[in-house]
Write an enzyme that holds these catalytic residues in place. Structure first.
Site, mmCIF file in Angstrom:
data_model
loop_
_atom_site.group_PDB
_atom_site.id
_atom_site.type_symbol
_atom_site.label_atom_id
_atom_site.label_comp_id
_atom_site.label_asym_id
_atom_site.label_seq_id
_atom_site.Cartn_x
_atom_site.Cartn_y
_atom_site.Cartn_z
ATOM 1 N N GLN A 1 0.821 -1.198 0.000
ATOM 2 C CA GLN A 1 0.000 0.000 0.000
ATOM 3 C C GLN A 1 0.864 1.261 0.000
ATOM 4 O O GLN A 1 0.568 2.249 0.664
ATOM 5 C CB GLN A 1 -0.941 -0.001 1.213
ATOM 6 C CG GLN A 1 -1.896 -1.168 1.237
ATOM 7 C CD GLN A 1 -2.784 -1.175 2.468
ATOM 8 O OE1 GLN A 1 -2.874 -0.192 3.199
ATOM 9 N NE2 GLN A 1 -3.476 -2.283 2.698
ATOM 10 N N CYS A 2 1.934 1.226 -0.759
ATOM 11 C CA CYS A 2 2.921 2.308 -0.803
ATOM 12 C C CYS A 2 2.878 2.965 -2.176
ATOM 13 O O CYS A 2 2.508 2.335 -3.173
ATOM 14 C CB CYS A 2 4.303 1.733 -0.519
ATOM 15 S SG CYS A 2 5.677 2.899 -0.653
#
Length: 227
Positions: free
Chosen positions: A35-36
């Protein structure tokens, strides 16, 4: 000095394994997150893996949730995400920590081998990368923002370094074999203290032997004393 193959890890599906399984390969080790803003690098890492796999190259992914909690899922969820969104086929390991007291031993070693800017060892963010040569030693550390495609030249250079080192090792092995053969032959000729003889090396061949009693024995290219 440790090498990569001395470390044990756990695969994404919970199986203990050893990095000795990757002995002799060029590796790119990456701490990943799902989730970067850099998560799309999975695509570039997969592309590198596919491009160089036939030459003995592998990407190893290590999920980590230490940076803004950007990999909160279970190992099973992480694996499914990587496969479904980026077609990842390179090995993914179980989630670990890369900084602090709980850092995985592998990452403690990687950071010590290749510190970051100004000598700082700490991993700064997701997708820090370590290139490891076939000898199990770290070649270079890359910042999170370094796109995988920009590492291609260094990966190819790692194979050239391997060729040079293997050639040198081959020459050394051949030379040591000749040393043993010469000493055995000298023993047969009743030369004493053969372990202290001075063996002259030229173009990886032993060409001349000086014995402790002052005799000089000339040798043909195959490394054996002339009759």
């Amino acid at each position: 000095m440790s090498t990569l193959d001395s470390f044990n890890v756990t695969t994404l599906d919970g199986r203990p394994t050893t990095l000795a399984d990757y002995q002799g390969k060029v590796l790119l080790i990456v701490n990943t997150a799902s989730q970067c803003g850099l998560t799309p690098q999975f695509a570039g890492l997969q592309a590198l893996h596919e491009q160089y796999a036939a030459q003995g190259f592998t990407v190893l992914g290590f999920p980590c949730n230490q940076f803004a909690s950007q990999d909160p899922g279970s190992n099973e969820e992480i694996g499914a995400f990587c496969r479904q969104n980026y077609g990842v086929t390179f090995p993914m390991m179980a989630k670990i920590e890369v900084n602090g007291d709980g850092a995985d031993p592998l990452y403690k070693w990687l950071k010590a081998q290749a510190p970051g800017i100004l000598g700082s060892e700490a991993i700064k963010w997701n997708f820090t990368k370590f290139l490891v040569g076939r000898d199990g030693q770290v070649i270079k550390r890359y910042a999170p923002q370094d796109e995988p495609a920009t590492l291609a030249a260094d990966i190819e250079a790692a194979y050239e370094q391997l060729h040079d080192s293997m050639l040198l090792l081959h020459i050394q092995d051949r030379t040591e074999g000749r040393r043993r053969a010469v000493r055995d032959r000298l023993k047969a000729q009743k030369v004493t203290d053969v372990d202290t003889v001075n063996l002259h090396i030229l173009a990886d061949a032993i060409t001349r032997v000086e014995t402790p009693d002052g005799r000089v024995v000339s040798l043909p290219p195959d490394g054996f004393p002339a009759e």
